[in-house]
Enzyme design. Structure first.
Site, PDB file in Angstrom:
ATOM      1  N   HIS A   1       0.825  -1.209   0.000  1.00  0.00           N
ATOM      2  CA  HIS A   1       0.000   0.000   0.000  1.00  0.00           C
ATOM      3  C   HIS A   1       0.860   1.260   0.000  1.00  0.00           C
ATOM      4  O   HIS A   1       2.084   1.214   0.177  1.00  0.00           O
ATOM      5  CB  HIS A   1      -0.962  -0.003   1.186  1.00  0.00           C
ATOM      6  CG  HIS A   1      -0.300   0.021   2.539  1.00  0.00           C
ATOM      7  ND1 HIS A   1       0.217   1.167   3.108  1.00  0.00           N
ATOM      8  CD2 HIS A   1      -0.077  -0.970   3.446  1.00  0.00           C
ATOM      9  CE1 HIS A   1       0.716   0.893   4.303  1.00  0.00           C
ATOM     10  NE2 HIS A   1       0.561  -0.399   4.527  1.00  0.00           N
TER      11      HIS A   1
ATOM     12  N   CYS B   1       3.278  -4.764   6.626  1.00  0.00           N
ATOM     13  CA  CYS B   1       2.902  -4.532   5.231  1.00  0.00           C
ATOM     14  C   CYS B   1       4.074  -3.946   4.456  1.00  0.00           C
ATOM     15  O   CYS B   1       5.096  -3.566   5.018  1.00  0.00           O
ATOM     16  CB  CYS B   1       1.709  -3.582   5.158  1.00  0.00           C
ATOM     17  SG  CYS B   1       0.149  -4.308   5.708  1.00  0.00           S
TER      18      CYS B   1
END
Length: 218
Positions: free
Chosen positions: A99, A115
């Site tokens: 992301h 992440c």
């Protein structure tokens, strides 16, 4: 006494990957390789690098998962710490993805919660290029930075260390559940059987002693 991870890269590649260095199954395959040693994300097509991006992965407390995954969801407009785009991965023990970020100055550093962070302009380009179902291969140190220890794990733990233990116990015929990185009752019972066989205190948890006897540490 601190035990440094000495054979980490080789163990991870051996147990978590079944491919050789060329990952594409077909000449026109598109796939992603994330290299946590260099904090780079590479896009391959026809087994040639077509794009490269700087990333920020997890740290030792919240390491990025290692292994073979698939992009299972795409969305935009998250905003805030997730930036402008999200590509979700099918990691079995939690919600992890690729992301954007609202802190681009931290790109290149190990600062995420597991992440893969990218600059918004980069993740937007990646988002348009990568279809759902794309394979993602993540390689690197299981601790997030390569200088950490094998932490003690027990019932309720999650992650690659659990996955490695499950793999070894399954090979020994002691564990029959999925190798999913989730330390459930089945994993705990298998560890207890392993401890009994090796005349260890039957705690159901894994410490340096168990890692060593399982062959995960030298």
């Amino acid at each position: 006494m601190k035990f440094i991870i000495k054979t980490l890269t080789f163990i991870a590649i051996l147990l978590l990957f079944s491919q050789v260095r060329t990952y594409g199954e077909k000449q026109d395959d598109i796939y992603i390789k994330i290299d946590l040693w260099t904090n780079r994300l590479l896009v391959f097509k026809e087994n040639e690098v077509t794009r490269q991006y700087d990333i920020s992965p997890g740290n030792e407390q919240t390491p990025t998962p290692i292994g073979m995954f698939t992009v299972v969801g795409k969305s935009s407009g998250w905003g805030g710490g997730f930036g402008s785009r999200w590509l979700g991965l099918n990691v079995p023990w939690g919600d992890f993805g690729i992301h954007g970020t609202n802190k681009p100055t931290l790109i290149g550093k190990n600062v995420s919660s597991g992440c893969i962070r990218m600059r918004n302009k980069d993740v937007e380009e990646l988002f348009d290029m990568i279809p759902q179902g794309t394979r993602v291969y993540i390689e690197g140190p299981l601790t997030g930075m390569g200088e950490g220890e094998f932490k003690n794990i027990a019932y309720g733990s999650k992650g690659n260390l659990v996955q490695l233990v499950q793999n070894r116990l399954k090979a020994m015929g002691l564990y029959f559940g999925p190798i999913d990185g989730i330390y459930d009752k089945g994993t705990e019972n298998a560890v207890k059987q392993f401890q009994k066989l090796n005349h260890l205190p039957v705690t159901g948890g894994v410490s340096i002693r168990e890692y060593t006897l399982l062959g995960l540490l030298e």
